[in-house]
Structures are given as structure tokens and as C-alpha cells.
Scaffold this motif. Structure first.
Motif, mmCIF file in Angstrom:
data_model
loop_
_atom_site.group_PDB
_atom_site.id
_atom_site.type_symbol
_atom_site.label_atom_id
_atom_site.label_comp_id
_atom_site.label_asym_id
_atom_site.label_seq_id
_atom_site.Cartn_x
_atom_site.Cartn_y
_atom_site.Cartn_z
ATOM 1 N N PRO A 40 -3.810 12.842 6.275
ATOM 2 C CA PRO A 40 -4.364 12.524 4.955
ATOM 3 C C PRO A 40 -3.318 12.298 3.866
ATOM 4 O O PRO A 40 -3.600 12.512 2.688
ATOM 5 C CB PRO A 40 -5.208 13.763 4.649
ATOM 6 N N LEU A 41 -2.109 11.866 4.242
ATOM 7 C CA LEU A 41 -1.037 11.670 3.267
ATOM 8 C C LEU A 41 -0.865 10.197 2.920
ATOM 9 O O LEU A 41 -0.957 9.326 3.785
ATOM 10 C CB LEU A 41 0.289 12.205 3.802
ATOM 11 N N VAL A 42 -0.591 9.942 1.648
ATOM 12 C CA VAL A 42 -0.225 8.616 1.159
ATOM 13 C C VAL A 42 1.083 8.756 0.394
ATOM 14 O O VAL A 42 1.177 9.572 -0.528
ATOM 15 C CB VAL A 42 -1.318 8.030 0.226
ATOM 16 N N PHE A 43 2.098 7.991 0.776
ATOM 17 C CA PHE A 43 3.380 8.015 0.088
ATOM 18 C C PHE A 43 3.418 6.877 -0.935
ATOM 19 O O PHE A 43 2.920 5.780 -0.680
ATOM 20 C CB PHE A 43 4.535 7.807 1.074
ATOM 21 N N ALA A 44 4.067 7.150 -2.079
ATOM 22 C CA ALA A 44 4.236 6.121 -3.107
ATOM 23 C C ALA A 44 5.617 6.238 -3.734
ATOM 24 O O ALA A 44 6.156 7.339 -3.890
ATOM 25 C CB ALA A 44 3.163 6.248 -4.188
ATOM 26 N N SER A 45 6.176 5.086 -4.084
ATOM 27 C CA SER A 45 7.454 5.026 -4.793
ATOM 28 C C SER A 45 7.317 3.994 -5.910
ATOM 29 O O SER A 45 7.684 2.827 -5.752
ATOM 30 C CB SER A 45 8.591 4.646 -3.835
ATOM 31 N N PRO A 46 6.776 4.403 -7.062
ATOM 32 C CA PRO A 46 6.443 3.442 -8.110
ATOM 33 C C PRO A 46 7.617 2.953 -8.939
ATOM 34 O O PRO A 46 7.461 2.010 -9.729
ATOM 35 C CB PRO A 46 5.457 4.222 -8.985
ATOM 36 N N HIS A 47 8.791 3.562 -8.790
ATOM 37 C CA HIS A 47 9.932 3.198 -9.634
ATOM 38 C C HIS A 47 11.120 2.656 -8.853
ATOM 39 O O HIS A 47 12.213 2.550 -9.393
ATOM 40 C CB HIS A 47 10.388 4.418 -10.452
ATOM 41 N N SER A 48 10.933 2.300 -7.588
ATOM 42 C CA SER A 48 12.075 1.841 -6.793
ATOM 43 C C SER A 48 12.260 0.336 -6.826
ATOM 44 O O SER A 48 13.208 -0.186 -6.236
ATOM 45 C CB SER A 48 11.935 2.318 -5.343
ATOM 46 N N GLY A 49 11.389 -0.401 -7.516
ATOM 47 C CA GLY A 49 11.528 -1.847 -7.594
ATOM 48 C C GLY A 49 12.763 -2.273 -8.374
ATOM 49 O O GLY A 49 13.193 -1.602 -9.307
ATOM 50 N N ASP A 50 13.310 -3.431 -7.997
ATOM 51 C CA ASP A 50 14.512 -3.925 -8.670
ATOM 52 C C ASP A 50 14.412 -5.414 -9.010
ATOM 53 O O ASP A 50 15.414 -6.095 -9.186
ATOM 54 C CB ASP A 50 15.769 -3.653 -7.833
ATOM 55 N N HIS A 51 13.185 -5.927 -9.092
ATOM 56 C CA HIS A 51 12.970 -7.328 -9.446
ATOM 57 C C HIS A 51 12.507 -7.410 -10.906
ATOM 58 O O HIS A 51 11.568 -6.718 -11.309
ATOM 59 C CB HIS A 51 11.923 -7.965 -8.539
ATOM 60 N N TYR A 52 13.174 -8.271 -11.692
ATOM 61 C CA TYR A 52 12.858 -8.429 -13.112
ATOM 62 C C TYR A 52 12.493 -9.886 -13.375
ATOM 63 O O TYR A 52 13.360 -10.758 -13.395
ATOM 64 C CB TYR A 52 14.040 -7.977 -13.982
ATOM 65 N N ASN A 167 -5.413 2.857 -5.199
ATOM 66 C CA ASN A 167 -6.780 3.356 -5.166
ATOM 67 C C ASN A 167 -7.420 3.095 -3.802
ATOM 68 O O ASN A 167 -8.081 3.976 -3.230
ATOM 69 C CB ASN A 167 -7.608 2.691 -6.268
ATOM 70 N N ASP A 168 -7.206 1.894 -3.272
ATOM 71 C CA ASP A 168 -7.771 1.577 -1.962
ATOM 72 C C ASP A 168 -7.218 2.509 -0.878
ATOM 73 O O ASP A 168 -7.959 2.986 -0.016
ATOM 74 C CB ASP A 168 -7.468 0.120 -1.604
ATOM 75 N N LEU A 169 -5.905 2.761 -0.926
ATOM 76 C CA LEU A 169 -5.300 3.659 0.053
ATOM 77 C C LEU A 169 -5.876 5.064 -0.059
ATOM 78 O O LEU A 169 -6.196 5.703 0.961
ATOM 79 C CB LEU A 169 -3.784 3.708 -0.153
ATOM 80 N N MET A 170 -6.004 5.559 -1.280
ATOM 81 C CA MET A 170 -6.509 6.917 -1.471
ATOM 82 C C MET A 170 -7.977 7.033 -1.077
ATOM 83 O O MET A 170 -8.386 8.002 -0.423
ATOM 84 C CB MET A 170 -6.288 7.344 -2.923
ATOM 85 N N PHE A 248 -9.096 14.743 -3.855
ATOM 86 C CA PHE A 248 -7.840 14.032 -4.098
ATOM 87 C C PHE A 248 -6.795 15.026 -4.607
ATOM 88 O O PHE A 248 -7.056 15.788 -5.541
ATOM 89 C CB PHE A 248 -8.024 12.929 -5.139
ATOM 90 N N GLU A 249 -5.619 14.987 -3.986
ATOM 91 C CA GLU A 249 -4.523 15.850 -4.408
ATOM 92 C C GLU A 249 -3.282 14.995 -4.628
ATOM 93 O O GLU A 249 -3.166 13.890 -4.089
ATOM 94 C CB GLU A 249 -4.238 16.923 -3.358
ATOM 95 N N ALA A 250 -2.356 15.503 -5.430
ATOM 96 C CA ALA A 250 -1.136 14.751 -5.714
ATOM 97 C C ALA A 250 -0.013 15.704 -6.073
ATOM 98 O O ALA A 250 -0.234 16.735 -6.720
ATOM 99 C CB ALA A 250 -1.366 13.761 -6.857
ATOM 100 N N ILE A 251 1.196 15.336 -5.657
ATOM 101 C CA ILE A 251 2.384 16.077 -6.049
ATOM 102 C C ILE A 251 3.513 15.079 -6.234
ATOM 103 O O ILE A 251 3.616 14.087 -5.505
ATOM 104 C CB ILE A 251 2.750 17.158 -5.013
ATOM 105 N N GLN A 252 4.322 15.300 -7.249
ATOM 106 C CA GLN A 252 5.468 14.446 -7.532
ATOM 107 C C GLN A 252 6.735 15.136 -7.041
ATOM 108 O O GLN A 252 6.922 16.328 -7.271
ATOM 109 C CB GLN A 252 5.562 14.178 -9.034
ATOM 110 N N ILE A 253 7.591 14.371 -6.369
ATOM 111 C CA ILE A 253 8.854 14.911 -5.856
ATOM 112 C C ILE A 253 10.002 14.139 -6.488
ATOM 113 O O ILE A 253 10.091 12.921 -6.331
ATOM 114 C CB ILE A 253 8.930 14.811 -4.322
ATOM 115 N N GLU A 254 10.863 14.846 -7.206
ATOM 116 C CA GLU A 254 12.061 14.264 -7.819
ATOM 117 C C GLU A 254 13.281 14.709 -7.021
ATOM 118 O O GLU A 254 13.508 15.905 -6.838
ATOM 119 C CB GLU A 254 12.203 14.739 -9.270
ATOM 120 N N ILE A 255 14.059 13.732 -6.555
ATOM 121 C CA ILE A 255 15.274 13.991 -5.796
ATOM 122 C C ILE A 255 16.479 13.681 -6.672
ATOM 123 O O ILE A 255 16.536 12.619 -7.300
ATOM 124 C CB ILE A 255 15.330 13.117 -4.524
ATOM 125 N N SER A 256 17.453 14.573 -6.720
ATOM 126 C CA SER A 256 18.652 14.326 -7.514
ATOM 127 C C SER A 256 19.412 13.124 -6.970
ATOM 128 O O SER A 256 19.700 13.036 -5.768
ATOM 129 C CB SER A 256 19.562 15.557 -7.498
#
Length: 293
Positions: A40-52, A167-170, A248-256
Motif C-alpha cells: 500500500p505504498l506510493v512514493f513521490a518526489s515532487p521537487h526533483s525536476g530540473d526542466h524550466y 490522486n489516481d495512484l492513492m 490515507f496516510e502520508a509522511i515526508q522524508i528529508e535527506i541531508s
């Protein structure tokens, strides 16, 4: 639930054999192979894009480093093993300075966008709304103001499609498992806090406490220091999807970033491969948990 244990480059991460990858203008989804164990896990990386996109029309004297300074550079690459273990991965293609996919779309900055009035949240007032006014290093991104139509077009073409797909994934995951758990992956400046990882669960409200404990144990097992909710308690996605009472559950993970990134060059540092392998072990262990009630 039981727990046991340069801007034109869009894709540099490793894709695992058997995963199914599909794309859109602002995001990519990598789905697990059919042979992967359903979880039941969904991974997301909303800030890794590099296209402007060219219609950003940023300040002409803005450096590439300032433009990209708020990116979670290479994070999607670090967690790209998720689909092989059963967790689909949705990742941004669009750079965060163009539109922030982890901000409420209503958080328009009156100091940047014409025809917008307050009040706004503290982050938006500081220059970091859904259309940021400042780079991660504090440099002004523009030498002009934006029209409201321009800002709304970015939300319509980049922000909204990403969140429709998430939303569709969740929803699909909850329908299959009775719950859906968003793991929202981010990075933080190495100077940000005296820890290698910050877990943000909205102070215990966005997910089962056993998930937070399990993740803390896995990261501490690497010898990494883990902080909870300070200074990152979870952004808009965590807030939106952290509804355990609805399944629905969510947790944010910040990596140094110091664990994997040369923060000046925005390229892998000497520890990158070691960190990627360590995160792959964490992901494998997390996905192998007994998710039954």
C-alpha cells in the motif's frame, strides 16, 4: 498494521528491469513490474525536476545555481528502487522554481503576481509560494511581476496534472489495499539541521505512529541521526493526504544533501553511491514489512 523491521536533463536515474515508466509534461510515473509484491505504498518526489520551460522568463542575470538551488536534485534517482519492491514512484519533471508541486495552488504571492490579494501563509509571504519569488538561496527569480493568467497557466499545465496523477495512484492503492500510504521524498541543505534525516508526520497526525517508528529505526540502523518534525513537519502533500481516518496516510522524508550531493555543483559527491545503496536497503526493508492489520 504490523511493522517488522543542467536544466534540460530530465532523467539521470537508474530504471530497474521490469518497471513500467510513463510520462507527462510535468511528471513521470514508474510503476512496479507485474511480479512485484502488491503493497500500500506510493512514493513521490515532487521537487526533483530540473526542466524550466522557456515561458518562465526568469531574471536575465539569474545564475543556473540560483535557479536550481531549491531543487531536491537527484532525489528521484536515490529512491528509484521503490517500484522494483512494489511502490509506484511519481516524480516531477518541472523545476521547483517554475512551480512548486508541494504547495497549495491557492498560495499565490501578491508581491510577485498581479491582481492577487492576501492574506497568504508564512512561506508564501517569505517568497516561497506555489510560484516562488525567490530561489532556495534567496536570490530573486524575476526582474518583473507575473500576470495572474501566467501564474494560473502554470498551475493548470504543471501543478494540477501532477496532483491528478497522484490522486489516481492513492485512490487506486486504497481501493486495492484498504489504505494508501504516501512516502514523500525530499532533500534538505546539509546546514539545515543537525541530523541526516528529518521525518515529518505532521506531529503524529498524518500516519500511524508505527510507520514513523519503523522508518526511524531503519535510518538509525544506518548510523544516521534522525529528527522528527523539526524543522520540516510535512508540506502540502503530507497535509492533504495525511488522513488516516479515511484510509490515507502520508509522511515526508528529508535527506541531508551532504550525504550524496556536491551542493555547489549540484552533482553527485563522493558519498553518493554509498548513500544510494543505503537508501535502497531502507526501501527494501520498508516495502517488505507485514502490512496486514
Amino acid at each position: 498494521m504490523k511493522f517488522t523491521g543542467q536544466p534540460t536533463s530530465l532523467h539521470s536515474e537508474t530504471r530497474y528491469a521490469g518497471n513500467m515508466t510513463e510520462g507527462a509534461a510535468s511528471f513521470t510515473i514508474t510503476r512496479p513490474p507485474e511480479t512485484a509484491r502488491p503493497i500500500p505504498l506510493v512514493f513521490a518526489s515532487p521537487h526533483s525536476g530540473d526542466h524550466y520551460p522557456v515561458d518562465m522568463n526568469a531574471a536575465p542575470n539569474l545564475t543556473q545555481h540560483s535557479l536550481r538551488s531549491a531543487e531536491d536534485a537527484l532525489v528521484a534517482s536515490l529512491v528509484s528502487s521503490g517500484p522494483a519492491h512494489g511502490a509506484p514512484l511519481i516524480e516531477s519533471r518541472i523545476g521547483r522554481a517554475y512551480v512548486d508541486l508541494n504547495r497549495d495552488p491557492s498560495e499565490l504571492d501578491p508581491a510577485l503576481i498581479n491582481g492577487v490579494e492576501g492574506p497568504v501563509g508564512l512561506k508564501t509571504a517569505a517568497g516561497f509560494g506555489v510560484i516562488p519569488r525567490l530561489g532556495g538561496d534567496g536570490a530573486p527569480l524575476y526582474d518583473r511581476t507575473l500576470s495572474r493568467a501566467e501564474a494560473e497557466r502554470r498551475i493548470e499545465t504543471a501543478h494540477a496534472p501532477y496532483h491528478t496523477a497522484l490522486n489516481d495512484l492513492m485512490q487506486t492503492t486504497r481501493a486495492r489495499h484498504g489504505r494508501a500510504i504516501l512516502i514523500d521524498w525530499h532533500s534538505m541543505p546539509s546546514r539545515a539541521v543537525g541530523a541526516e534525516v528529518v521525518l515529518g508526520d505532521r506531529h503524529g497526525s498524518s500516519c500511524d505512529a508505527r510507520l514513523t517508528r519503523a522508518l526511524r529505526g531503519l535510518f538509525e540502523g544506518l548510523g544516521w541521526r534522525v529528527a522528527l518534525n523539526h524543522p520540516y513537519a510535512g508540506g502540502w502533500s503530507t497535509h492533504s493526504w495525511g488522513r488516516p481516518e479515511e484510509g490515507f496516510e502520508a509522511i515526508q522524508i528529508e535527506i541531508s544533501r551532504g550525504l550524496y550531493l556536491d551542493e555547489a555543483a549540484l552533482t553527485p559527491n563522493a558519498a553518493h553511491d554509498r548513500t544510494r545503496k543505503a537508501l535502497s536497503r531502507v526501501i527494501a526493508a520498508l516495502c517488505a514489512q507485514d502490512w496486514a492489520d
